[in-house]
Design an enzyme around this catalytic site. Structure first.
Site, PDB file in Angstrom:
ATOM      1  N   ASP A  66     -20.698  25.509   2.776  1.00 17.86           N
ATOM      2  CA  ASP A  66     -19.432  24.066   2.307  1.00 17.86           C
ATOM      3  C   ASP A  66     -18.664  23.757   3.533  1.00 17.86           C
ATOM      4  O   ASP A  66     -18.787  24.469   4.890  1.00 17.86           O
ATOM      5  CB  ASP A  66     -17.952  25.272   1.912  1.00 17.86           C
ATOM      6  CG  ASP A  66     -16.744  24.099   1.379  1.00 17.86           C
ATOM      7  OD1 ASP A  66     -16.791  23.324   0.768  1.00 17.86           O
ATOM      8  OD2 ASP A  66     -16.136  24.448   2.115  1.00 17.86           O
ATOM      9  N   GLU A 105     -23.820  21.474   2.214  1.00 19.25           N
ATOM     10  CA  GLU A 105     -22.122  20.444   1.707  1.00 19.25           C
ATOM     11  C   GLU A 105     -21.523  19.926   3.581  1.00 19.25           C
ATOM     12  O   GLU A 105     -21.313  19.665   4.381  1.00 19.25           O
ATOM     13  CB  GLU A 105     -21.366  20.730   1.136  1.00 19.25           C
ATOM     14  CG  GLU A 105     -20.309  19.808   0.726  1.00 19.25           C
ATOM     15  CD  GLU A 105     -18.689  19.671   0.222  1.00 19.25           C
ATOM     16  OE1 GLU A 105     -18.273  19.382  -0.210  1.00 19.25           O
ATOM     17  OE2 GLU A 105     -18.569  20.516   0.972  1.00 19.25           O
TER      18      GLU A 105
END
Length: 624
Positions: free
Chosen positions: A325, A354
């Site tokens: 993330d 990400e």
């Protein structure tokens, strides 16, 4: 009292007149410790325990082969530290064990302590006591300090993950997937639904974060190695992964390593040292994110902890990949170290980043295998809201700039947890400039035929696109509204059982099956051969060494029913035959009989084939 055995008793002293009066305790102040040798070595048993301690590296609670457990914790600013092994009934049953100083770490071995024992640490700093969980704990009581000793071993079933070009991901929030059911919202409840996911043709699930978190969706980690108690135990998570593997489904874990929890952060002021309330050893000097303070990157003990927060899911939970993330909030050098280390130790595991804004350098420089392509959702949304430039559709479906192969891009054309979930009770949200909703709601609502047709078109187009496709739970059955962890916003299984939901599920299953059986869709090139911006019809070839497919996406409301639409096939398509293999407007999916070109053997004439093209449709032809 938890039995520690006679060999341990020889290592302990009593501290009379303290609040631990009458309990077994030894205090090993850092100022007095000389190396690691502060315990009387006249006893052979003491030497044996220390030998076990010395020969057992690592941090956390580590079960040893001699029937005990080694506890080691990084607490460099504490004057001294104690391990508390909780007794079965009252605090009077607790064992308080002093820990030796190891130059930054404190450690102790507790004979007789095995899996299931509960413990915590007490750090002494500047005359104060700090009751703390183990930063490396694998399982904890959510509302207290107690941690559990965990045996990480598991007898795994054999499993070979799908190759990356075959992956089709189904994104799941453990708590919300079965949260409406009694006893739901757990690893075990999700395991009972694995056959449902398999029946749809998905061969991988991406679990939203399962480490203990202080927020709602999992992206505010309290600890990086402990499973979230409300979801279940580490053993139950292992069982879930094993169940998925037995069903042929890979498991990709979502890890949040860029910041700590904004609330209930178990690492804050960890060993008592906390100048200027900067967070202490795990956060001091670090910057901020919108969700919490970053970790103190660059301090090697912290960087090792970050790496362990990733590695544990590949090592102890047998994961098939990781999604990292918000890596733009982490140092590039640390990302490179992590990807290099994990690839070296766990070859074949896919590492997905990400990064915002999306950047191919995450693959080419940071070392990830793939990255989330945010623009696939946002460009699609702009198109559906009126910016009807066909180039947006081409951009969404094609190979992105800077990428060399399709598996380097992960695409979620219809939205992921961020765009479908809402923590604002369904109201307008400025982060995306609109409403967070399931895709069919964006397109007009599941009770409207046109909205369902558009959803079918986009799903099939994503499956045919260049990149690894991913769908968020509920997309497959025309789920409406938005998702959240509140019970009434968890996955509503009624949608998976009603006729409209089942139409979409048949489409998803058919499209997924075609994808996994087609090398061209997974690994083939992407070559635009037809671009009709006036009518919003795009044609592209997906070609591999052994297969060629022609994909037609009609991203508009026009349709042709008399074989009177000519589609350009490109130079390599001249003189070839074309057979329709998929039509998103097939009657079984909610379309109508005769909408496509089933049963017809089509030939190229003048560089074109002349076909029926339903409105809002994706057609896939095999080129023979």
């Amino acid at each position: 009292m938890i039995p520690l055995g006679p060999s341990w008793l020889g290592l302990l002293t009593k501290v009379e007149g303290s609040e631990y009066d009458g309990k077994l305790v030894t205090v090993v102040p850092k100022a007095v410790a000389t190396g690691v040798d502060v315990i009387d070595r006249t006893s052979a048993a003491a030497l044996t325990d220390e030998q076990i301690l010395d020969s057992t590296p690592g941090l956390g609670a580590i079960l040893d082969a001699e029937g005990g457990c080694v506890f080691r914790v990084w607490a460099p600013e504490a004057q001294y530290a104690e391990l508390v092994v909780l007794g079965p009934n009252t605090p009077d049953d607790d064992n308080v064990l002093g820990m030796r100083w190891e130059g930054g770490n404190f450690a102790v071995r507790a004979p007789g302590v095995r899996a299931g024992a509960k413990y915590y640490f007490i750090f002494h700093h500047n005359g104060e006591k700090f009751y703390r969980r183990d930063a490396r704990a694998r399982y904890t009581d959510f509302d207290g300090c107690a941690c559990y000793v965990v045996d990480p071993s598991y007898d795994w079933a054999p499993f070979e993950a799908p190759t990356w070009d075959k992956l089709i991901l189904y994104q799941v929030h453990v708590g919300a997937f079965t949260g409406r059911e009694e006893g739901g919202g757990t690893f075990n409840a999700l395991a009972a639904k694995v056959d449902y996911i398999k029946s749809l043709g998905f061969n991988a699930i991406q679990l939203m974060p399962v480490t203990e978190f202080g927020g709602l969706w999992g992206y505010n980690p309290r600890l990086l190695t402990s499973t979230h108690q409300a979801f279940g135990t580490p053993a139950e998570l292992q069982s879930l992964v094993d169940t998925c593997h037995k069903a042929g489904i890979a498991v990709i874990f979502d890890v949040v390593l860029n910041h700590g929890a904004a609330r209930l952060n178990s690492l804050w002021a960890y060993d008592g040292w906390n100048p200027n309330n900067g967070g202490g050893i795990y956060h001091h000097g670090a910057g901020k994110t919108p969700w919490g303070k970053k970790f103190a990157f660059g301090r090697w003990e912290v960087d090792d902890y970050i790496l362990e927060g990733a590695e544990i899911f590949l090592r102890d939970f047998n994961g098939d990949g990781l999604r990292f993330d918000s890596v733009h909030n982490m140092p590039w050098q640390l990302l490179q170290r992590m990807t290099w280390t994990l690839h070296d130790k766990y070859p074949g595991k896919i590492l997905i980043s990400e990064i915002t804004p999306e950047d191919s350098a995450a693959v080419s420089s940071a070392g990830f295998d793939a990255t989330w392509i945010h623009s696939t959702f946002f460009e699609t949304r702009k198109y559906m809201e009126g910016d009807r430039a066909l180039g947006k559709v081409q951009h969404v479906l094609g190979l992105g700039s800077g990428f060399s192969k399709p598996t380097q891009m992960l695409k979620y054309v219809m939205g992921c947890h961020d765009q479908i979930g809402c923590r604002n009770n369904g109201a307008f949200c400025h982060d995306i400039g609109g409403l967070h909703r399931y895709p069919v709601d964006h397109y007009g609502g599941r009770n409207k035929w046109g909205a369902r047709a558009i959803a079918r078109m986009w799903y099939a187009a994503m499956i045919a696109a260049s990149g690894i496709p991913m769908a968020f739970m509920g997309t497959e059955c025309h789920h409406d509204g938005w998702w959240h962890v509140e019970q009434n916003r968890c996955f509503n299984w009624w949608f998976a059982g009603d006729p409209l939901g089942q139409e979409m599920m048949r489409l998803v299953t058919s499209a997924n099956t075609l994808r996994t059986q087609s090398h061209a869709l997974g690994a083939g090139g992407f070559d635009t051969v037809h671009f009709d911006d006036h009518h919003k019809v795009l044609g592209f070839r997906r070609e591999s060494n052994d297969q060629t497919l022609l994909v037609i996406v009609n991203a508009g409301g026009n349709q042709w029913e008399n074989s009177d639409y000519g589609v350009g096939v490109g130079d390599r398509g001249i003189g070839r035959r074309y057979v329709e293999r998929f039509n998103s407007q097939d009657a079984s999916f909610g379309g109508w009989e005769g909408s496509g070109n089933a049963g017809r053997d089509l030939h190229e004439h003048g560089g074109r084939i002349y076909i029926n093209v339903p409105k809002w449709s994706t057609l896939i032809f095999e080129v023979l």
